[in-house]
Write a protein that holds these residues in place. Structure first.
Motif, PDB file in Angstrom:
ATOM      1  N   LEU A 187       0.726  -1.188   0.032  1.00  0.00           N
ATOM      2  CA  LEU A 187       0.005   0.177   0.097  1.00  0.00           C
ATOM      3  C   LEU A 187       0.729   1.355  -0.280  1.00  0.00           C
ATOM      4  CD1 LEU A 187      -3.076   0.626   0.047  1.00  0.00           C
ATOM      5  CD2 LEU A 187      -2.665   0.980   2.602  1.00  0.00           C
ATOM      6  N   ALA A 188       2.096   1.293   0.874  1.00  0.00           N
ATOM      7  CA  ALA A 188       2.702   2.579   0.870  1.00  0.00           C
ATOM      8  C   ALA A 188       3.695   2.480  -0.412  1.00  0.00           C
ATOM      9  CB  ALA A 188       3.749   1.979   2.021  1.00  0.00           C
ATOM     10  N   THR A 189       3.872   1.583  -1.099  1.00  0.00           N
ATOM     11  CA  THR A 189       4.290   1.736  -2.485  1.00  0.00           C
ATOM     12  C   THR A 189       3.295   2.308  -3.402  1.00  0.00           C
ATOM     13  OG1 THR A 189       5.583  -0.134  -2.190  1.00  0.00           O
ATOM     14  CG2 THR A 189       5.751   0.483  -4.303  1.00  0.00           C
ATOM     15  N   VAL A 190       2.176   2.056  -3.286  1.00  0.00           N
ATOM     16  CA  VAL A 190       1.009   2.583  -4.172  1.00  0.00           C
ATOM     17  C   VAL A 190       0.947   3.851  -3.986  1.00  0.00           C
ATOM     18  CG1 VAL A 190      -1.135   2.447  -4.922  1.00  0.00           C
ATOM     19  CG2 VAL A 190      -0.053   0.278  -4.675  1.00  0.00           C
ATOM     20  N   VAL A 191       0.563   4.257  -2.660  1.00  0.00           N
ATOM     21  CA  VAL A 191       0.293   5.800  -2.370  1.00  0.00           C
ATOM     22  C   VAL A 191       1.277   6.593  -2.369  1.00  0.00           C
ATOM     23  CG1 VAL A 191      -1.873   5.035  -1.217  1.00  0.00           C
ATOM     24  CG2 VAL A 191       0.180   5.371   0.166  1.00  0.00           C
ATOM     25  N   GLY A 192       2.567   6.307  -2.181  1.00  0.00           N
ATOM     26  CA  GLY A 192       3.643   6.943  -2.281  1.00  0.00           C
ATOM     27  C   GLY A 192       4.333   6.854  -0.857  1.00  0.00           C
ATOM     28  N   VAL A 193       5.679   6.562  -0.909  1.00  0.00           N
ATOM     29  CA  VAL A 193       6.488   5.843   0.174  1.00  0.00           C
ATOM     30  C   VAL A 193       6.438   7.042   1.250  1.00  0.00           C
ATOM     31  CG1 VAL A 193       7.583   3.787  -0.414  1.00  0.00           C
ATOM     32  CG2 VAL A 193       8.563   5.975  -0.987  1.00  0.00           C
ATOM     33  N   VAL A 194       7.003   8.273   0.894  1.00  0.00           N
ATOM     34  CA  VAL A 194       7.240   9.405   1.736  1.00  0.00           C
ATOM     35  C   VAL A 194       5.952   9.953   2.537  1.00  0.00           C
ATOM     36  CG1 VAL A 194       8.368  11.492   2.058  1.00  0.00           C
ATOM     37  CG2 VAL A 194       9.405   9.776   0.683  1.00  0.00           C
ATOM     38  N   THR A 195       5.083  10.099   1.473  1.00  0.00           N
ATOM     39  CA  THR A 195       3.870  11.009   1.857  1.00  0.00           C
ATOM     40  C   THR A 195       2.875   9.927   2.634  1.00  0.00           C
ATOM     41  OG1 THR A 195       2.756  10.557  -0.255  1.00  0.00           O
ATOM     42  CG2 THR A 195       3.601  12.649   0.022  1.00  0.00           C
ATOM     43  N   ALA A 196       3.210   8.749   2.581  1.00  0.00           N
ATOM     44  CA  ALA A 196       2.345   7.584   3.457  1.00  0.00           C
ATOM     45  C   ALA A 196       2.495   7.875   4.973  1.00  0.00           C
ATOM     46  CB  ALA A 196       2.721   6.343   2.958  1.00  0.00           C
ATOM     47  N   LEU A 197       3.648   8.310   5.324  1.00  0.00           N
ATOM     48  CA  LEU A 197       4.028   8.756   6.703  1.00  0.00           C
ATOM     49  C   LEU A 197       3.483  10.039   7.134  1.00  0.00           C
ATOM     50  CD1 LEU A 197       7.871   7.825   6.951  1.00  0.00           C
ATOM     51  CD2 LEU A 197       5.893   6.664   8.177  1.00  0.00           C
ATOM     52  N   PRO A 198       2.969  10.066   8.435  1.00  0.00           N
ATOM     53  CA  PRO A 198       2.573  11.250   8.853  1.00  0.00           C
ATOM     54  C   PRO A 198       3.669  12.275   8.709  1.00  0.00           C
ATOM     55  CG  PRO A 198       1.965   9.837  10.481  1.00  0.00           C
ATOM     56  CD  PRO A 198       2.909   9.091   9.503  1.00  0.00           C
ATOM     57  N   ALA A 199       3.507  13.542   8.222  1.00  0.00           N
ATOM     58  CA  ALA A 199       4.718  14.547   8.067  1.00  0.00           C
ATOM     59  C   ALA A 199       5.415  14.716   9.142  1.00  0.00           C
ATOM     60  CB  ALA A 199       3.950  15.859   7.637  1.00  0.00           C
ATOM     61  N   ALA A 200       4.908  14.688  10.446  1.00  0.00           N
ATOM     62  CA  ALA A 200       5.604  14.997  11.577  1.00  0.00           C
ATOM     63  C   ALA A 200       6.643  13.811  12.098  1.00  0.00           C
ATOM     64  CB  ALA A 200       4.433  15.210  12.915  1.00  0.00           C
ATOM     65  N   ALA A 201       6.267  12.580  11.559  1.00  0.00           N
ATOM     66  CA  ALA A 201       7.174  11.583  11.599  1.00  0.00           C
ATOM     67  C   ALA A 201       8.781  11.763  11.262  1.00  0.00           C
ATOM     68  CB  ALA A 201       6.560  10.378  11.435  1.00  0.00           C
ATOM     69  N   GLN A 202       8.502  12.382  10.195  1.00  0.00           N
ATOM     70  CA  GLN A 202       9.770  12.681   9.334  1.00  0.00           C
ATOM     71  C   GLN A 202      10.720  13.656   9.942  1.00  0.00           C
ATOM     72  OE1 GLN A 202       9.101  13.014   5.257  1.00  0.00           O
ATOM     73  NE2 GLN A 202       7.160  12.375   5.359  1.00  0.00           N
ATOM     74  N   PHE A 203      10.384  14.345  11.053  1.00  0.00           N
ATOM     75  CA  PHE A 203      11.080  15.620  11.621  1.00  0.00           C
ATOM     76  C   PHE A 203      11.163  15.174  13.129  1.00  0.00           C
ATOM     77  CE2 PHE A 203       9.100  17.447   7.821  1.00  0.00           C
ATOM     78  CZ  PHE A 203      10.148  18.044   7.276  1.00  0.00           C
ATOM     79  N   GLN A 204      12.550  15.517  13.570  1.00  0.00           N
ATOM     80  CA  GLN A 204      12.622  15.157  14.934  1.00  0.00           C
ATOM     81  C   GLN A 204      11.913  16.221  15.821  1.00  0.00           C
ATOM     82  OE1 GLN A 204      16.833  14.665  15.882  1.00  0.00           O
ATOM     83  NE2 GLN A 204      16.960  12.762  14.853  1.00  0.00           N
ATOM     84  N   LYS A 205      11.982  17.379  15.276  1.00  0.00           N
ATOM     85  CA  LYS A 205      11.145  18.513  16.206  1.00  0.00           C
ATOM     86  C   LYS A 205      10.467  19.542  15.034  1.00  0.00           C
ATOM     87  CE  LYS A 205      14.918  20.658  17.448  1.00  0.00           C
ATOM     88  NZ  LYS A 205      16.189  19.991  16.971  1.00  0.00           N
ATOM     89  N   PRO A 206       9.166  19.987  15.583  1.00  0.00           N
ATOM     90  CA  PRO A 206       8.646  20.836  14.826  1.00  0.00           C
ATOM     91  C   PRO A 206       9.199  21.972  14.099  1.00  0.00           C
ATOM     92  CG  PRO A 206       7.432  20.453  16.895  1.00  0.00           C
ATOM     93  CD  PRO A 206       8.754  19.795  17.277  1.00  0.00           C
TER      94      PRO A 206
END
Lengths: 150, 150
Positions: free
Chosen positions: B8-27
């Motif tokens: 599913l992640a591959t289909v919908v786009g691997v990076v955007t599949a994660l919540p954006a915040a999970a990609q950053f250590q701090k806001p």
């Protein structure tokens, strides 16, 4: 003459053919540009690092997507090193970026090459391959930071 | 289940599949990221604008190189709009980025589409074609700035 200049610009690279400063309205704009480009690149590079260091699970597709962005971003920040923007505070560039420019440019090129290799390696979908390429790329970051960054 | 999620992640786009915040250590890292990405994009967009507005001579190759970077950069900044990073100062995002998220996302997508069209148009090496595409892209910047930026 104009035609010759245009042909020459095409050969040596249209964007780099102009002095870097000519591309920015103010030196502060160039500083903001290089910092922004490095930061974006660093975020994506760091996400690969987290996998390489086992802090997040390895995901080949995510690694490849991030490495692609790192490779693209690696081409940008150096245009922002315009004359007169050295500093003394932590994180600012030392004056030797400009006094030792040939070596600095060679370091930048090396980093760009390793970033491109990382993007290729990441496509292999293999953690060990990724680790090796990540290590080589990280070494080129560190080399310039050690020499040219306060 | 894990396999299904990965597919599913591959289909919908691997990076955007994660919540954006999970990609950053701090806001703050996310804020710095989106500002950096927008600034880099804006510098390259502005160089095309300077040609379109006749402030610098038209150069098709330079326009195309800049438009390519604009199109690449347009994909990045929106991951940096993590929850809890609205502001009230000039230039900060209003809360409706998150309360009216579907519309904001649609605006972002429209901008990315127009940036891609600009990159294609710029390859035509024709000032009038560039002007039209630049105007359409600029309108998508303005639309979101008017609605979502303090």
């Amino acid at each position: 003459m104009r035609r010759i200049l245009l042909a020459l610009a095409t050969v040596v690279g249209v964007v780099t053919a102009l002095p870097a400063a000519a591309q920015f309205q103010k030196p502060e704009d160039a500083v903001k540009y290089r910092k922004g480009a490095f930061w974006v690149m660093g975020q994506h590079f760091g996400r690969i690092g987290a996998m390489v260091q086992g802090r997040v699970p390895f995901d080949g597709a995510v690694a490849a997507a991030n490495a692609e962005i790192v490779a693209d971003m690696s081409k940008l920040p150096f245009a922002g090193f315009v004359e007169g923007t050295a500093g003394t505070e932590k994180g600012t560039p030392k004056a030797n970026v400009w006094t030792d420019k040939a070596k600095f440019d060679a370091g930048a090129k090396k980093m760009q090459e390793e970033a491109a290799k990382l993007a290729t390696a990441a496509k292999a979908n293999n953690l060990e391959t990724l680790k090796t390429a990540f290590g080589s790329a990280a070494a080129t970051c560190k080399a310039c930071h050690d020499d040219y960054r306060n």
